[in-house]
Write a protein that holds these residues in place. Structure first.
Motif, PDB file in Angstrom:
ATOM      1  N   GLN A 493       0.814  -1.214  -0.113  1.00 20.76           N
ATOM      2  CA  GLN A 493      -0.035   0.068   0.097  1.00 20.76           C
ATOM      3  C   GLN A 493       0.971   1.353  -0.046  1.00 20.76           C
ATOM      4  N   ALA A 494       2.016   1.117   0.442  1.00 19.58           N
ATOM      5  CA  ALA A 494       3.083   2.375   0.440  1.00 19.58           C
ATOM      6  C   ALA A 494       4.432   1.967   0.631  1.00 19.58           C
ATOM      7  N   ARG A 495       5.318   2.705   0.439  1.00 18.83           N
ATOM      8  CA  ARG A 495       6.831   2.454   0.839  1.00 18.83           C
ATOM      9  C   ARG A 495       6.903   2.117   2.161  1.00 18.83           C
ATOM     10  N   LEU A 521       9.484  -1.782  -8.954  1.00 20.10           N
ATOM     11  CA  LEU A 521       8.862  -0.767  -7.870  1.00 20.10           C
ATOM     12  C   LEU A 521       9.287  -1.685  -6.402  1.00 20.10           C
ATOM     13  N   ASP A 523      10.930  -0.239  -2.248  1.00 25.00           N
ATOM     14  CA  ASP A 523      11.231   1.123  -1.261  1.00 25.00           C
ATOM     15  C   ASP A 523      11.927   2.051  -1.802  1.00 25.00           C
ATOM     16  N   SER A 526      11.274   3.125  -8.343  1.00 22.17           N
ATOM     17  CA  SER A 526       9.946   3.273  -9.339  1.00 22.17           C
ATOM     18  C   SER A 526      10.418   3.524 -10.639  1.00 22.17           C
ATOM     19  N   PRO A 549       8.665   8.107 -11.097  1.00 22.18           N
ATOM     20  CA  PRO A 549       8.099   8.119  -9.558  1.00 22.18           C
ATOM     21  C   PRO A 549       6.912   8.541  -9.476  1.00 22.18           C
ATOM     22  N   ASP A 550       6.188   9.228 -10.477  1.00 23.31           N
ATOM     23  CA  ASP A 550       4.748   9.821 -10.410  1.00 23.31           C
ATOM     24  C   ASP A 550       3.918   8.937 -11.286  1.00 23.31           C
ATOM     25  N   LEU A 552       4.064   5.285 -11.033  1.00 22.44           N
ATOM     26  CA  LEU A 552       4.063   3.872 -10.421  1.00 22.44           C
ATOM     27  C   LEU A 552       4.061   3.896  -8.904  1.00 22.44           C
ATOM     28  N   TYR A 553       3.000   3.385  -8.304  1.00 21.65           N
ATOM     29  CA  TYR A 553       2.767   3.266  -6.849  1.00 21.65           C
ATOM     30  C   TYR A 553       2.462   1.867  -6.427  1.00 21.65           C
ATOM     31  N   HIS A 554       2.599   1.614  -5.048  1.00 22.65           N
ATOM     32  CA  HIS A 554       2.297   0.302  -4.570  1.00 22.65           C
ATOM     33  C   HIS A 554       0.737   0.614  -4.317  1.00 22.65           C
ATOM     34  N   VAL A 556      -1.754   0.304  -6.452  1.00 16.08           N
ATOM     35  CA  VAL A 556      -2.511   1.219  -7.417  1.00 16.08           C
ATOM     36  C   VAL A 556      -2.311   0.644  -8.783  1.00 16.08           C
TER      37      VAL A 556
END
Length: 620
Positions: A493-495, A521, A523, A526, A549-550, A552-554, A556
């Motif tokens: 869900q997050a770094r 991806l 910690d 990205s 980095p803007d 690709l997210y955990h 999502v």
């Protein structure tokens, strides 16, 4: 080598004749002009219709570059280059500094940086300079030229800047590793800079359209100038790939000799006076106003506090303003009865000191600089309100205003062709990935590695240990084109949760020849990464990648789309092109990949902790 005494009238170099490494400087271009420059390490060649810059072993300016000229300075003289930089984020690592982890690295992996070029006593972030210079081999192009410059960045994928007579100006942050057309046009005084790229690019329009980027209002003192492409370093954290130049054009464009593509231009705005270009100044609302025929995209002006630049002006109650006050500079939106301060920071300039202010506005994002440095943030400020309004105004002491459109059309005489950007037209396979595992195994066959294809919530996942590729593929009957699109839900869900995604797609010829394009991806990273195995050979430092980095997210979901014709590939994230390469950019001399199978993949460079493949479309 010594430059010729006679200047060429124009240049068109498409690199049609192959030239060995070390022999390019001094060779004849396609139009007969001598190619000038320097190649200290004999790393420049012409192969397969493109100019190739291989990475330097010892980085630095004045060691690798190609130039044309001399040209007598003349307003309207344009220099265009269509190219693909090796890594836009190339930069050095100071000696003694611990290098960052490998892209796609895994815990416990032995760090191996075999290229001493990355450990250098001088911090070197600017890796490419393309433009006009006062000599064919400038020792520092940033100080002796007017050029577009690519600069490495700690987190993003490189920043496009402009080297001006009075310093470096920041322009676009996060420029992906895609082909780019860079254009520098001499004017009666100064230089105008433009750029274009691929359809779907975030910052730049698709060729043959260009984005006006900045104006240098000053000129080099030299009477004769050289058009040049100079490289200082290629490689990011040990990863290295060649730069390619597809074409070079130098030509006089009479229509661009004065203010070029400007919608408005006036050195001394004054009420009731006709601007040099763009109409008569009238008092309206907060200040002096003009209304061009279309919305501006580049605003360049000299302000002395207190003063303001106004744009996106509809009426006295609707506009954007950049206000330079005695103690503060701020970006303000007036929207009806509401005022919004979008950004502000202290201003400590000397009294009556003029400053060059620039705004880049594509209708969605605002990039503001003061004397070349970013104002408020190095990241764009997103504001879509009043995007179609055209009014431009000034308050207070202002001079040397220029307003250019958001996009212009590249003159046909400067056209160097279109970058390859193919798309599949026929859908071949679009399964529902959430079917039962036994049904999926009928379509997907284990092809490489010991990973297991397993059902997962909303799709499937490949369970595998890190350290080796894990591929599940299906037969493919179109060996010269595959267009693969997959939706991936990265784990976590997050770094900070120690979650990793290494999921993507593969193009398979056989066990010794295949291409993987996957997410990376975790910690620390990205990015989208491409891994090529050719003739059984695969070096982890030959991976190519773009930082995203803007995008690709955990946790999502993201759509990864990759198109490959066996010679080249283009990768997209949510329809934005992020990575483009020819296979022989990665391994010189690599033959075409005959695509016999396609499918799902884990790269093996790190352990995937649970990426879910949620949708899949294959086109040809």
């Amino acid at each position: 080598m010594r430059p010729p005494k006679t200047a060429p009238a124009e240049i068109l170099d498409r690199f049609t004749q192959e030239v060995l490494y070390g022999d390019v400087i001094g060779s004849a271009s396609d139009c007969g002009a001598v190619r000038l420059g320097i190649d200290v390490e004999a790393k420049i060649s012409v192969e397969d219709g493109v100019l190739r810059f291989a990475p330097l072993d010892t980085p630095g300016w004045g060691r690798q570059g190609i130039a044309y000229g001399p040209f007598a300075r003349r307003a309207g003289l344009a220099f265009g280059v269509l190219m693909l930089n090796g890594h836009n984020n190339s930069q050095t690592v100071p000696p003694g500094a611990l290098p960052p982890p490998l892209v796609g690295g895994q815990a416990g992996e032995t760090l191996r940086i075999p290229f001493k070029a990355h450990f250098f006593p001088q911090t070197l972030r600017e890796n490419l300079a393309v433009g006009w210079f006062d000599q064919p081999v400038p020792t520092n192009p940033l100080e002796s030229g007017q050029a577009l410059v690519m600069q490495g960045h700690p987190c993003q994928n490189g920043r496009l800047c402009a080297a001006k007579v009075r310093g470096l100006q920041h322009l676009l942050l996060g420029v992906q590793n895609n082909p780019i057309y860079l254009l520098s046009v001499l004017r009666e005084k100064g230089v105008a800079f433009y750029a274009g790229s691929l359809e779907g690019s975030r910052h730049l329009p698709a060729l043959p359209r260009l984005r006006p980027l900045t104006i240098d209002p000053y000129s080099l003192t030299a009477g004769d100038l050289y058009a040049g492409v100079h490289q200082s370093i290629l490689g990011e954290r040990g990863h290295r790939v060649d730069t390619r130049v597809y074409g070079v054009r130098v030509l006089h464009i009479p229509a661009w000799h004065a203010h070029g593509t400007a919608l408005l231009a006036d050195p001394q705005p004054q009420l009731g006076r006709k601007a040099a270009h763009g109409g008569v100044w009238q008092l309206h609302g907060p200040g002096l106003m003009l209304r061009p025929q279309e919305a501006g995209g580049l605003f360049h002006v000299r302000l002395t506090a207190p003063a303001s630049l106004i744009w996106r002006y509809r009426d006295p109650g609707h506009f954007l303003a950049l206000e330079l006050k005695n103690q503060e500079v701020r970006l303000r939106l007036q929207y009806g009865l509401q005022q919004y301060v979008l950004a502000a920071e202290p201003y400590r300039g000397e009294a009556q000191q003029p400053h060059w202010v620039q705004v880049l506005d594509d209708g969605k994002a605002l990039i503001v600089t003061l004397d070349g440095r970013p104002l408020f943030s190095e990241h764009p400020i997103y504001e879509h309100r009043l995007a179609d309004e055209v009014g431009v105004g000034l308050v207070g002491q202002a001079a040397d205003l220029e307003v250019h459109p958001r996009e212009v059309v590249l003159p046909p005489e400067l056209d160097l062709g279109q970058p390859w950007q193919a798309r599949g037209q026929t859908t071949v396979f679009a399964p529902y990935l959430n079917r039962a595992a036994e049904d999926l195994l009928i379509s997907w066959e284990p092809t490489l590695g010991r990973g297991n294809l397993m059902p997962a919530e909303g799709g499937v996942c490949i369970e595998a240990a890190g350290g080796e590729h894990s591929l599940y593929t299906m037969p493919w009957d179109s060996p010269n084109l595959a267009d693969l699109e997959v939706e991936i839900l990265p784990p976590g869900q997050a770094r900070g949760q120690n979650q990793q995604s290494r999921a993507g797609v593969c193009f398979w010829q056989d066990a010794r020849h295949h291409l993987l394009v996957t997410l990376c991806l975790d910690d620390n990273e990205s990015s989208v990464t491409a891994v090529l195995r050719f003739a059984g050979y695969e070096d982890p430092f030959d991976r190519v990648f773009s930082r995203v980095p803007d995008l690709l997210y955990h946790g999502v979901p993201v759509r990864l789309r990759v198109v490959c014709d066996g010679s080249r590939f283009q990768a997209y994230l949510d329809d934005e092109p992020v990575l483009y390469r020819a296979l022989n950019d990665i391994y010189p001399g690599a033959d075409r990949l005959h695509i016999r199978r396609v499918g799902l993949a884990l790269s093996g460079y790190g352990k995937d902790t649970g990426s879910i493949f949620r949708a899949w479309i294959a086109r040809k």
